[in-house]
Write a protein that holds these residues in place. Structure first.
Motif, PDB file in Angstrom:
ATOM      1  N   UNK A   6       0.853  -1.175   0.000  1.00  0.00           N
ATOM      2  CA  UNK A   6       0.000   0.000   0.000  1.00  0.00           C
ATOM      3  C   UNK A   6       0.889   1.225   0.000  1.00  0.00           C
ATOM      4  N   UNK A   7       0.500   2.216  -0.776  1.00  0.00           N
ATOM      5  CA  UNK A   7       1.250   3.462  -0.707  1.00  0.00           C
ATOM      6  C   UNK A   7       1.029   4.078   0.669  1.00  0.00           C
ATOM      7  N   UNK A   9       0.293   6.938   3.177  1.00  0.00           N
ATOM      8  CA  UNK A   9      -0.234   8.291   3.022  1.00  0.00           C
ATOM      9  C   UNK A   9       0.899   9.285   3.278  1.00  0.00           C
ATOM     10  N   UNK A  10       0.910  10.348   2.482  1.00  0.00           N
ATOM     11  CA  UNK A  10       1.915  11.371   2.746  1.00  0.00           C
ATOM     12  C   UNK A  10       1.670  11.919   4.139  1.00  0.00           C
ATOM     13  N   UNK A  12       1.434  14.799   5.412  1.00  0.00           N
ATOM     14  CA  UNK A  12       0.451  15.863   5.630  1.00  0.00           C
ATOM     15  C   UNK A  12      -0.874  15.568   4.935  1.00  0.00           C
ATOM     16  N   UNK A  13      -1.098  14.326   4.541  1.00  0.00           N
ATOM     17  CA  UNK A  13      -2.403  13.976   4.003  1.00  0.00           C
ATOM     18  C   UNK A  13      -3.456  13.932   5.081  1.00  0.00           C
ATOM     19  N   UNK A  15      -5.418  15.170   8.485  1.00  0.00           N
ATOM     20  CA  UNK A  15      -5.731  16.480   9.036  1.00  0.00           C
ATOM     21  C   UNK A  15      -4.890  16.750  10.277  1.00  0.00           C
ATOM     22  N   UNK A  58      -5.595   7.365  14.711  1.00  0.00           N
ATOM     23  CA  UNK A  58      -6.068   7.325  13.334  1.00  0.00           C
ATOM     24  C   UNK A  58      -4.989   6.750  12.404  1.00  0.00           C
ATOM     25  N   UNK A  62      -5.177   3.261  10.317  1.00  0.00           N
ATOM     26  CA  UNK A  62      -5.100   3.140   8.857  1.00  0.00           C
ATOM     27  C   UNK A  62      -3.905   2.289   8.444  1.00  0.00           C
TER      28      UNK A  62
ATOM     29  N   UNK B 455      -3.195  -1.751  -2.578  1.00  0.00           N
ATOM     30  CA  UNK B 455      -3.837  -0.489  -2.949  1.00  0.00           C
ATOM     31  C   UNK B 455      -2.994   0.187  -4.017  1.00  0.00           C
ATOM     32  N   UNK B 733      -7.814  18.146  -0.380  1.00  0.00           N
ATOM     33  CA  UNK B 733      -6.932  17.677   0.677  1.00  0.00           C
ATOM     34  C   UNK B 733      -6.665  18.819   1.661  1.00  0.00           C
ATOM     35  N   UNK B 734      -6.643  18.464   2.944  1.00  0.00           N
ATOM     36  CA  UNK B 734      -6.463  19.470   3.989  1.00  0.00           C
ATOM     37  C   UNK B 734      -5.136  20.204   3.809  1.00  0.00           C
ATOM     38  N   UNK B 735      -4.094  19.428   3.476  1.00  0.00           N
ATOM     39  CA  UNK B 735      -2.779  20.050   3.365  1.00  0.00           C
ATOM     40  C   UNK B 735      -2.749  21.080   2.243  1.00  0.00           C
TER      41      UNK B 735
END
Ligand code: SF4
Ligand code: SF4
Ligand code: SF4
Ligand code: FES
Ligand code: FES
Lengths: 170, 826
Positions: A6-7, A9-10, A12-13, A15, A58, A62, B455, B733-735
C-alpha cells in the motif's frame, strides 16, 4: 497473511489537529503492518508522544487496516494507555489492596476535588496529570501516592492538602 | 458467516437429542441452532443467527451429558449423539439469576409494572415504563426482545440493587438515537458492524463496569465513518438503538417486500406500514442481492422521501397570473390540447431514469407513437459515462453481485462504498472474510482502499488506465470480480477498459459489476427512454430534440418534464408541463402529480438486469387531504385517450408490461426476476479521450451526484442526509487547503482555461494532494423553490471529465468583479 502493498499516506495527508506526529517513522520502525503488532505499536507511540492523541490512533488504525474504533477499543482496555497529554507534574495514586483498605479512595477524591480532574486526566492548565495505579510496592506505607519522583506514604486527607498547598505556593 | 451458508457448506450430518427430541443437523451447527431445529427454544440475548457466537449473556446455558458445568448452547458445536437438556430446575434458576443481574443495570420498570396489561392495550406510555426511569426513550414498537426473554425465563422481580448509569442519550447523529443506559452489552451491534458491514465503527470501550459501546474518543458516528446502514439498529435486542423517524409509530400493521427505488443495485426491502402509510424499512433476506443489508438511503431515506410536507399532490394549471389547483379532467384536457397542436420537431419530453419500467415505456411510446415525435431524452444519457453505447456493451456482460461475494480475487476501482453502493461494499467484505484478495485502484483513500491487500494509487482521475493494468496482472484461473465505480468510465483510457472487460468476461470465472447512478437506468436504456435509443435497445435514426440541444440554446415549444427538471430557471418554452412529486423550482404551465414508488405498483430493472417488483404500500384515501396522485404510466395512458389513441391506453401496470414484452425481446416474463444480459447495440458513444486535458497543478475530478431521486436532491427532503453534507462544495486535501491559506468552507477560485468559478472548499481526508472533487449537478429540481449552488452548476457544465485546473484562494470570479449577485433564479 499475503504481503500487503500500500502506498503510505503522505505525512500531511492527514488532518492536523493536536500535536503533529513527526516521529511516525520511529513509531512503525521494525514493524511490518501486522495487526498482531497493534499493542506494541501503541506502546511505542505512547513512549514517543507521551500519550495517544486522536491523530496517532487514526494513523495506527489506517496503517494496520483497522478502524479507529477497534484501535481505541483495544487501547482503552489496557490501563497503560493515556489519551490526554501528560501534565508537568505527575500524580500517581495507589489503589492497590493495602492502599484501598487504608483509604486510597479518599486520596483520589481529594485530588479530584482539588484539581478538578480524575484518574487518566490532565488539568486544563497542563500542570498536573493524575493516574491510578494498582500497587507501588511499598504497602507498609499505605496509603501511598507519588508526586513526580517523591513517594508520600501514610497519607491522610490533611497531609495531602498540605502537599498540594505547598506545591501551589512554590 | 450466516448459519445458512455454514450449514450448506458441510455435508456430514450428526444426530443429537434435545430434551428428548431427536434431530439430525449438519456438522458445524451450534447447539442453540440445533435446538431451534428440534423445536426447542433456548433463551438467548447475545446470539444472532447472522453473527458469530459471542457467549456474552450466558442465558443459553444448558446441560450436556458428559460435559461438566453448564456449557453455552450458542458457542458449543454439536458432536455426534450429543444429549442436551435445556430445561431443569437448576438451569431455570441459573437463568433467572443471570437475567436479574442483566436487568439490574437496565431501566426495567416496564417489565415488572403492575399496569402492564392495561398499558399494553392502550399504549399510554412507551413500552410501559415510567418517565423517571428513562425508559421513555424506547420506541413503542412492541418489539423488545428483552421483554420476551423475561417472559420466557419467568422472573417477576429483581433481587439485586438497581443501578442506573445516568449516561446522556445521544441524539446528535442523524437517523438513529442511542441511549446506552438501555444497553445490555450483548455486543450484537459491534459484531454486525464489524463482521457483516466491515465498518467497525462500534467497539467495546473501556472495561469492567465502565464498559461502553461506541466509536473512538467519543467522536460522533459521522466522524467515525458510520455508514448509517442501520444494521446495528436492526439487531439490537433492546431500545438502546432506535430509528428517529419511525420511533413513535407504534407496532406496524404489516410488512411488504418491495424494491429500493434509489439505485441500480435494486436491494430488496421489507417495508413496514402503519395506518396506510410507509413507516420504516429494513433489508429483506434476499440471498441474491443484499442479504438483509441496505445503505443509508434505502434504510432511512424512504419515509421522508415519501411523506415530505412539500409533496405536490394536486393537478395545477396556470391561468393568467394565477397558478391554481385544477382537477384531473381540466389538467389533462389542457395538456392534451397543447400536445395535439405542437409540431413533432418542436416537442421534447425529459424523463427521469428513476421511473418504473412501466412509466418509462409508456412515456417514450406516447411521444414516439402518439405524437410522431422523436424528442424524448433523459439526464440518464448524461449519467451514463461514455454514452449509451458503452453501457449496452457493459450490460451485455455477466453482472452478478452474488458472484462478487463468492469471488477469490476482487478488484475494485473508483468506489467508496460508505454511502453509495454500500451493499456492494458489504459483499466485497464478505468475499474478503472468506479469504478473497482485494485490490483497490483509487486515487482517493476510499473505505475499500483502506482495507485492501493491495492499494494501487494512481494520479487523480487516472483510475481507468490503472485498472486496465491491475486487471492485466490477474494470473487467470479461479474466480475474479471487477467492480468499477461510475467515475472510472470518465477517465482517460475508459474505451480500452471497456474492451478489456469484455475480453476478460469471456472467462467463466469472471464477473464484472459496472456501477452507475440512477435507480432504473438500465430500464431506461432497454426501454428506449433516452435520446438516440429505441426500445430494445436499438439505435434511433430519426432525429428529435435532445437535452444537449437545449443546453446549446435550442428550445422546444412544448417541454414535458417527467420526474426531472435539470434547470434552475424556467427554460424559454411556450408551454412547460411538469409531472412529478414536487413542484419544480421555476414556473410551469401545468403540473401533474405523480405517484411515488410507494404509491403505485410497478417494476424496476437493476444493474444485473433483474426486473423486480415495487409494491404499493401507501394506501391513503384519495381526496383533498392526501391528494390525487396517479402512476406515471396511468397519466400517459389517460393523455393518449384524450389524443384519441386508445391503442396507447393501458388498464393496469401488468398491461404495460405485456406491451413491453411484445416490443422488447428478452424482457423478463411476469414474476421472473432472474438476471438478464443485454444484447449490445450500436448506440451513441462519447469517447473519454486519452489524456487529462487542461493546464494547472490540480486535477478537478467530477463525480456524478448520487443522492438524487426523480431529479430532486435527497439531501433536501431527508433531514439526516442534509446533515451529512455529502455533495456540497469542492472537496480538497487538507494540506493543500492549508498551503493555499483557505479555511474549511472558505472560497477558492477554480480556473479552467479562461473561465473562473468561485466555490466553497471543504476538507476531505480521503482526497489525494493536488486534486479537487466535485459532484456534478445534472438534474436538480430542488424542493420548495430552492435552487442548486450556481457555482457548482457552472462547474458541472465546464468539467464533465477530469481536467487540469488552477486553484487559488479567495473569490476571483468574473461574477464577483461585476459586483452583482451571481445567483440566478433566487
Ligand atoms: S449504522 Fe451501520 S456502519 Fe453505522 S454503527 Fe451501525 S452497523 Fe455500523
Ligand atoms: S446497543 Fe443494543 S445491540 Fe449494542 S450492545 Fe447494547 S443492547 Fe446490544
Ligand atoms: S444500495 Fe442502492 S438499492 Fe440498496 S438500499 Fe442503497 S440505494 Fe437502495
Ligand atoms: S497497595 Fe498501594 S503500595 Fe501496595
Ligand atoms: S446467547 Fe449464548 S451467551 Fe448469549
Amino acid at each position: 497473511m499475503a504481503a500487503v502493498t500500500r502506498p503510505q499516506p503522505e505525512l500531511d495527508d492527514l488532518p492536523a489537529s493536536s500535536p503533529p506526529i513527526d516521529p511516525w517513522a520511529q513509531i512503525v520502525q521494525g514493524f511490518d503492518g501486522n495487526r498482531s503488532d497493534l499493542v506494541p505499536v501503541l506502546q511505542r507511540a505512547q513512549s514517543l508522544l507521551g500519550y495517544l492523541p486522536p491523530d496517532a490512533v487514526r494513523r495506527v488504525a489506517r496503517w494496520l487496516r483497522l478502524s479507529e474504533s477497534e484501535v481505541f477499543g483495544v487501547a482503552t482496555f489496557y490501563a497503560q494507555f493515556r489519551f490526554t497529554p501528560p501534565g508537568r507534574h505527575h500524580v500517581r495514586i495507589c489503589l492497590g489492596t493495602a492502599c484501598h483498605v487504608k483509604g486510597g479512595v479518599q486520596m483520589l477524591e481529594t485530588i479530584q476535588r482539588r484539581l478538578g480532574v480524575g484518574a487518566g486526566e490532565t488539568t486544563a492548565d497542563g500542570e498536573y496529570d493524575v493516574e491510578r495505579v494498582a500497587c507501588l510496592g511499598c504497602c507498609a506505607l499505605a496509603p501511598v501516592l507519588t508526586l513526580d519522583e517523591a513517594i508520600h506514604g501514610q497519607m491522610s486527607v490533611l497531609k495531602l492538602q498540605g502537599i498540594l498547598d505547598a506545591e501551589a505556593s512554590a | 458467516m450466516p448459519i445458512e451458508s455454514r450449514v450448506r457448506s458441510r455435508a456430514r450430518r450428526l444426530r443429537l437429542e434435545v430434551d428428548g427430541h431427536k434431530v439430525s443437523v449438519p456438522a458445524g451447527t451450534t447447539v442453540l441452532y440445533a435446538a431451534e431445529l428440534a423445536g426447542v427454544s433456548i433463551p438467548s440475548l447475545c446470539s444472532h443467527k447472522e453473527l458469530s457466537p459471542f457467549g456474552g449473556c450466558r442465558l443459553c446455558a444448558v446441560d450436556i451429558a458428559g460435559i461438566g458445568g453448564h456449557p453455552l448452547a450458542c458457542s458449543t458445536v454439536v458432536t455426534d449423539s450429543m444429549e442436551v437438556t435445556t430445561d431443569t430446575d437448576g438451569l431455570r434458576e441459573l437463568r433467572q439469576e443471570i437475567l436479574q443481574l442483566i436487568l439490574s443495570e437496565h431501566p426495567c420498570s416496564c417489565i415488572f409494572c403492575g399496569e402492564q396489561d392495561e398499558c399494553r392495550r392502550s399504549l399510554t406510555t412507551i413500552r410501559k415504563a415510567g418517565v423517571t426511569t428513562g425508559c421513555r426513550s424506547c420506541p413503542n414498537d412492541g418489539d423488545c426482545e428483552l421483554q420476551r426473554v423475561v417472559e420466557q425465563v419467568g422472573i417477576t422481580e429483581i433481587g439485586y440493587p438497581i443501578t442506573y448509569r445516568g449516561l446522556e442519550a445521544e441524539h446528535d447523529d442523524p437517523f438513529f438515537d442511542r441511549d446506552y443506559n438501555l444497553c445490555i452489552l450483548c455486543g450484537r451491534c459491534v459484531r454486525v458492524c464489524n463482521e457483516v458491514r466491515g465498518t467497525s465503527v462500534l467497539a467495546f470501550k473501556y472495561r469492567g463496569r465502565k464498559t461502553l459501546i461506541g466509536p473512538a474518543f467519543g467522536t460522533s458516528h459521522i466522524e467515525a465513518g458510520c455508514e448509517f446502514c442501520g444494521a446495528c439498529v436492526s439487531v439490537c435486542p433492546t431500545g438502546a438503538l432506535a430509528e428517529k423517524v419511525s420511533k413513535w409509530d407504534g407496532k406496524a400493521d404489516g410488512v411488504e417486500t418491495s424494491t429500493c427505488p434509489f439505485c441500480g443495485i435494486g436491494c430488496r426491502l421489507e417495508v413496514a406500514h402503519k395506518d396506510g402509510r410507509l413507516s420504516s424499512v429494513s433489508g429483506a433476506l434476499d440471498s441474491e442481492i443484499n442479504d438483509g443489508q441496505l445503505c443509508v438511503r434505502g434504510r432511512f431515506g424512504l419515509p421522508e422521501a415519501t411523506h415530505h410536507y412539500l409533496r405536490a399532490r394536486q393537478p395545477m394549471l396556470r391561468r393568467g397570473a394565477y397558478f391554481r389547483v385544477a382537477n384531473w379532467d381540466e389538467a389533462l384536457g389542457e395538456v392534451a390540447e397543447r400536445l395535439k397542436q405542437v409540431a413533432p420537431d418542436e416537442f421534447l419530453m425529459l424523463v427521469s431514469s428513476d421511473l418504473s419500467n412501466e412509466g418509462l415505456f409508456a412515456a417514450q411510446r406516447l411521444v414516439r407513437s402518439g405524437l410522431g415525435a422523436n424528442g424524448v431524452d433523459s439526464t440518464a444519457g448524461a449519467s451514463l459515462p461514455g454514452g449509451p453505447g458503452v453501457w449496452s456493451r457493459l450490460f451485455s456482460l455477466p453482472v452478478s453481485i452474488k458472484a462478487l461475494s463468492e469471488a477469490e480475487t476482487v478488484i475494485v476501482a473508483g468506489l467508496d462504498s460508505r454511502f453509495s453502493f454500500s451493499v456492494v461494499g458489504v459483499q466485497v467484505r464478505r468475499a474478503m472474510r472468506e479469504g478473497a484478495r482485494l485490490v483497490a485502484v483509487d486515487a482517493r483513500e476510499s473505505n475499500l482502499a483502506r482495507m485492501a491487500d493491495e492499494w494501487v494509487r494512481p494520479e487523480p482521475g487516472d483510475e481507468a488506465r490503472a485498472l486496465v493494468e491491475a486487471v492485466r496482472k490477474w494470473p487467470g484461473g479461479g474466480t475474479l470480480a471487477v467492480v468499477v465505480g461510475p467515475r472510472v468510465f470518465d477517465c482517460p483510457g475508459a474505451g480500452e477498459l471497456v474492451s478489456r472487460l469484455e475480453t476478460l468476461a469471456q472467462d467463466e470465472g469472471v464477473t464484472v459489476v459496472p456501477l452507475v447512478h440512477g435507480a432504473n437506468i438500465r430500464g431506461a436504456l432497454e426501454l428506449g427512454a433516452l435520446g438516440g435509443v429505441l426500445p430494445g435497445p436499438r439505435p434511433d435514426e430519426g432525429r428529435g430534440l435532445t437535452l444537449a440541444d437545449m443546453r446549446a440554446g435550442k428550445h422546444p415549444k412544448v417541454l414535458y418534464l417527467v420526474g426531472e427538471a435539470p434547470f434552475t430557471t424556467r427554460p424559454d418554452c411556450d408551454f412547460v408541463v411538469a409531472q412529478d412529486l414536487y413542484l419544480p423550482p421555476f414556473a410551469v404551465d401545468a403540473f401533474l402529480p405523480a405517484a411515488s414508488f410507494a404509491e403505485a405498483e410497478g417494476t424496476l430493472t437493476n444493474l444485473e438486469g433483474r426486473v423486480q417488483e415495487l409494491r404499493a404500500v401507501e394506501r391513503l384515501p384519495v381526496g383533498a387531504v392526501h391528494g390525487f396522485a396517479l402512476p406515471d404510466w396511468k397519466i400517459f395512458s389517460d393523455l393518449a385517450g384524450r389524443l384519441g389513441r386508445s391503442d396507447l391506453e393501458y388498464a393496469d401496470a401488468a398491461a404495460v408490461r405485456k406491451t413491453i414484452r411484445a416490443e422488447v425481446s428478452g424482457f423478463a416474463a411476469e414474476g421472473d426476476r432472474a438476471p438478464r444480459r443485454m444484447a449490445p447495440a450500436e448506440l451513441p458513444v462519447e469517447p473519454a479521450g486519452d489524456t487529462v486535458q487542461g493546464t494547472g497543478r490540480f486535477v478537478l475530478v467530477p463525480e456524478r451526484a448520487s443522492f438524487r431521486h426523480r431529479g430532486i436532491d435527497l439531501a433536501g427532503v431527508v433531514e439526516g442526509l442534509g446533515e451529512l453534507h455529502l455533495e456540497e462544495g469542492l472537496r480538497m486535501n487538507v494540506a493543500d487547503m492549508t498551503r493555499l491559506g483557505v479555511e474549511p468552507g472558505g472560497t477558492v477560485t477554480v480556473s479552467l482555461g479562461s473561465r473562473r468559478v468561485a466555490v466553497a472548499a471543504r476538507p476531505d481526508p480521503d482526497c489525494p494532494r493536488r486534486a479537487a472533487y466535485v459532484s456534478l449537478i445534472e438534474a436538480w429540481g430542488g424542493v420548495g423553490g430552492e435552487a442548486a449552488d450556481p457555482a457548482l452548476e457552472l462547474l458541472s457544465r465546464l468539467a464533465a471529465r477530469p481536467v487540469r485546473v488552477r486553484i487559488s484562494a479567495g473569490d476571483r470570479s468574473p461574477a464577483r468583479k461585476r459586483g452583482g449577485a451571481h445567483v440566478p433564479g433566487r
